[in-house]
Design a protein around this motif. Sequence first.
Motif, mmCIF file in Angstrom:
data_model
loop_
_atom_site.group_PDB
_atom_site.id
_atom_site.type_symbol
_atom_site.label_atom_id
_atom_site.label_comp_id
_atom_site.label_asym_id
_atom_site.label_seq_id
_atom_site.Cartn_x
_atom_site.Cartn_y
_atom_site.Cartn_z
ATOM 1 N N THR A 22 0.841 -1.201 0.000
ATOM 2 C CA THR A 22 0.000 0.000 0.000
ATOM 3 C C THR A 22 0.874 1.249 0.000
ATOM 4 N N GLN A 23 0.493 2.223 -0.818
ATOM 5 C CA GLN A 23 1.265 3.456 -0.952
ATOM 6 C C GLN A 23 0.356 4.647 -0.650
ATOM 7 N N THR A 24 0.884 5.583 0.163
ATOM 8 C CA THR A 24 0.177 6.838 0.419
ATOM 9 C C THR A 24 1.159 7.988 0.211
ATOM 10 N N THR A 25 0.680 9.059 -0.384
ATOM 11 C CA THR A 25 1.549 10.204 -0.663
ATOM 12 C C THR A 25 0.699 11.423 -0.958
ATOM 13 N N MET A 26 1.360 12.543 -1.137
ATOM 14 C CA MET A 26 0.722 13.760 -1.633
ATOM 15 C C MET A 26 1.320 14.082 -2.990
ATOM 16 N N GLN A 27 0.469 14.378 -3.951
ATOM 17 C CA GLN A 27 0.891 14.636 -5.320
ATOM 18 C C GLN A 27 0.161 15.868 -5.849
ATOM 19 N N PRO A 28 0.712 16.522 -6.882
ATOM 20 C CA PRO A 28 -0.023 17.609 -7.542
ATOM 21 C C PRO A 28 -1.306 17.068 -8.169
ATOM 22 N N GLY A 29 -2.429 17.705 -7.848
ATOM 23 C CA GLY A 29 -3.710 17.199 -8.327
ATOM 24 C C GLY A 29 -3.874 17.269 -9.828
ATOM 25 N N GLY A 30 -3.214 18.253 -10.473
ATOM 26 C CA GLY A 30 -3.409 18.419 -11.907
ATOM 27 C C GLY A 30 -2.982 17.227 -12.722
ATOM 28 N N SER A 31 -2.022 16.445 -12.233
ATOM 29 C CA SER A 31 -1.538 15.300 -13.003
ATOM 30 C C SER A 31 -2.550 14.163 -13.053
ATOM 31 N N TYR A 32 -3.621 14.247 -12.252
ATOM 32 C CA TYR A 32 -4.613 13.167 -12.222
ATOM 33 C C TYR A 32 -5.883 13.513 -12.991
ATOM 34 N N ARG A 33 -5.887 14.681 -13.623
ATOM 35 C CA ARG A 33 -7.044 15.013 -14.455
ATOM 36 C C ARG A 33 -7.150 14.075 -15.661
ATOM 37 N N GLN A 34 -6.040 13.501 -16.075
ATOM 38 C CA GLN A 34 -6.073 12.577 -17.208
ATOM 39 C C GLN A 34 -6.957 11.362 -16.916
ATOM 40 N N PHE A 35 -7.162 11.052 -15.635
ATOM 41 C CA PHE A 35 -8.003 9.919 -15.268
ATOM 42 C C PHE A 35 -9.454 10.318 -15.052
ATOM 43 N N PHE A 36 -9.668 11.479 -14.414
ATOM 44 C CA PHE A 36 -11.019 11.859 -13.999
ATOM 45 C C PHE A 36 -11.644 12.954 -14.850
ATOM 46 N N GLY A 37 -10.919 13.464 -15.843
ATOM 47 C CA GLY A 37 -11.471 14.475 -16.727
ATOM 48 C C GLY A 37 -11.088 15.880 -16.315
ATOM 49 N N HIS A 38 -11.199 16.797 -17.247
ATOM 50 C CA HIS A 38 -10.806 18.185 -16.998
ATOM 51 C C HIS A 38 -11.759 18.913 -16.059
ATOM 52 N N ASP A 39 -12.966 18.389 -15.875
ATOM 53 C CA ASP A 39 -13.922 19.027 -14.971
ATOM 54 C C ASP A 39 -13.650 18.684 -13.515
ATOM 55 N N ALA A 40 -12.763 17.737 -13.241
ATOM 56 C CA ALA A 40 -12.474 17.332 -11.871
ATOM 57 C C ALA A 40 -11.776 18.467 -11.112
ATOM 58 N N THR A 41 -12.207 18.696 -9.865
ATOM 59 C CA THR A 41 -11.627 19.761 -9.034
ATOM 60 C C THR A 41 -10.409 19.204 -8.307
ATOM 61 N N LEU A 42 -9.283 19.247 -8.968
ATOM 62 C CA LEU A 42 -8.046 18.689 -8.435
ATOM 63 C C LEU A 42 -6.990 19.784 -8.340
ATOM 64 N N GLU A 43 -7.294 20.817 -7.570
ATOM 65 C CA GLU A 43 -6.373 21.932 -7.430
ATOM 66 C C GLU A 43 -5.375 21.663 -6.305
ATOM 67 N N GLY A 44 -4.160 22.141 -6.471
ATOM 68 C CA GLY A 44 -3.143 22.041 -5.430
ATOM 69 C C GLY A 44 -2.731 20.605 -5.173
ATOM 70 N N GLN A 45 -2.282 20.364 -3.946
ATOM 71 C CA GLN A 45 -1.829 19.040 -3.551
ATOM 72 C C GLN A 45 -3.028 18.167 -3.144
ATOM 73 N N VAL A 46 -2.962 16.909 -3.499
ATOM 74 C CA VAL A 46 -4.016 15.962 -3.141
ATOM 75 C C VAL A 46 -3.374 14.769 -2.441
ATOM 76 N N HIS A 47 -4.159 14.144 -1.569
ATOM 77 C CA HIS A 47 -3.704 12.925 -0.906
ATOM 78 C C HIS A 47 -4.077 11.729 -1.783
ATOM 79 N N LEU A 48 -3.136 10.820 -1.965
ATOM 80 C CA LEU A 48 -3.341 9.675 -2.838
ATOM 81 C C LEU A 48 -3.108 8.394 -2.045
ATOM 82 N N LEU A 49 -4.046 7.459 -2.167
ATOM 83 C CA LEU A 49 -3.936 6.134 -1.552
ATOM 84 C C LEU A 49 -4.014 5.087 -2.643
ATOM 85 N N CYS A 50 -3.012 4.241 -2.741
ATOM 86 C CA CYS A 50 -2.989 3.151 -3.718
ATOM 87 C C CYS A 50 -2.853 1.835 -2.972
ATOM 88 N N VAL A 51 -3.798 0.929 -3.204
ATOM 89 C CA VAL A 51 -3.796 -0.376 -2.548
ATOM 90 C C VAL A 51 -3.742 -1.453 -3.623
#
Length: 582
Positions: free
Chosen positions: A279-308
């Motif tokens: 399991t991985q947890t980190t903080m990443q720039p939210g803009g890099s994840y718009r490719q998955f959730f679309g440009h309408d996703a509110t992913l400003e600034g840093q986001v917490h990411l959990l990968c299991v």
Amino acid sequence: MIEEGSSRTYLRFAGASFCVVALAAAVFAYIVIQTVRASEQEAAAQSASASLAAPLRDLFGAVQPGEPLPSDIAVRADALTRPLLSPSLTGLRVVGNDGASIYAAGAPAGSGVAHGTGLAWGRARAEDGGLLFVTYIREPVYTIEIAQPSGALDASIVRAQRTIVILVAGFALAGFLLLQGCFAFGVRRLAERHKRLLYLYTTGDEIRSSLDLHEVVTHLSTDATRLAHGDYGLVALFDDETGDLVLHATYDHATGSIAHHQRAVDEWFMRRCVATNTTQTTMQPGGSYRQFFGHDATLEGQVHLLCVPVALRERVVGVVSTVRVGAKRGGFTGDEIAQVEQLAGQGVTAVEQAQLFAKVRGHANEIELSYDATLKALMAALDAKDQVTEGHCERVAKMTIHLAKQMGIVEPQLTDIERGALLHDVGKIGVPDAVLKKPNALNDLEWEAMRKHPLLASLMVSKIGFLENAMPILLYHHERFDGGGYPFGLTGDKIPLEARIFSIIDAYDAMTSGRPYRDAMPHDTAMIEVASNSGAQFDPDVVEAFAQLMESRPELRHQLPVPLADADDDRHSGPATTADAA
């Protein structure tokens, strides 16, 4: 249901804790009150002793036991005690060890105190009935008794007791309320945990029971996001053949929308989760994840990411990831991570099961296509053998299915009926061309050869497993309800229902189809002919159902003559009859 149970549990705990706290407070208050009472009395005795003990010892120290008190000592004693007799003292007496009174001043007070040394005290009653507090200063040869009113002492004790009761009651109430708060908090935490565990169990059961991969990844992405209190979720599965991490589903918690994908993704953090199976947890720039959730996703600034990892022991089949927007909300808690890991553990078998089922379904589709190819090959062989039957099989198969549904027959029997109707004349492949294509009436030997085609059909398809349930139509579609049919002469219900259904459709199609030597029969005339043979050639119940079907579905009727026909035994001149298909 959980809240109702929690309320009952809370009421029981409140009642029990109230009784325990009240009992403990009462016991504690009683002990403290008794201690305070003794302390107050001891303090009063010590006070009396401190003011009189030393002077009286000096006076009476030289007095010998059994001797009268010298007058000078009595005068000095009176001078010492009279100023104190009112109101501080009510009486004073010196008593020898033999019980004889050596000196007395004021109202007497009985002692009854055992001999000994040291300070003691007790209660006595004055001559006027009032209560006295008596201090006993015990010397080796005599005892000094100092009597004083107990009112002030008792008032002081009552005040102290009242203060103790108030304090104990206050602390008891505070303790009771603290217990209720702790219990309510604990119950709420337990209820929330129970609710989440129940949700985890329920959704895990739903995931495990599903064989559809889209449904499985939908559950994983939505439930992981909800359990972790995230904003977005995704599921990507590892493709063993290409080595790609393939995105399958994304979930937006704010809108509740699910999107299904089928594209490779190259995100290093998820790759690391798959590679390390941790399991991985980190903080990443939210803009890099718009490719998955679309440009309408509110992913400003840093986001917490959990990968299991979605893994079974060391084999990783994919990853479930949750994104939480807003650094101020904090990272994922250990409880949230544990629940997502449990969900992933339940989901891995469901993913593999769904993937395996998809492969099996693909193979089944291939087998189904091979079945269709087999049917088409047999029908092509029949068309090549006797072109006059071309189109007849497809036509009667469709109408047979309609009539079977009219009589309440459902899948999977409908599939077998359709296959039987399509292949009902396949046995004609074994009939000599001279007989099959003869334009005139058949003689007895030729009739015998023609009537063997149901048996030939059963022999041809008996080795084809998927056609086994189609055999009743192939074997018995020329049997008559009254027993006059072939090849076995069966009667009534001994003829399989699907064969009784098909025989009417076969006869109707033969009568309403044109022949090289006669015209087609109109629909109404054909229906009269079918009705007239009810109970003889046809099952009356099936005849009635057929009439209802043709009445409710007029589009199934033959509107125009079709120059195609069943060529079983219709080598007659004149108008068409039910015998054309008999």
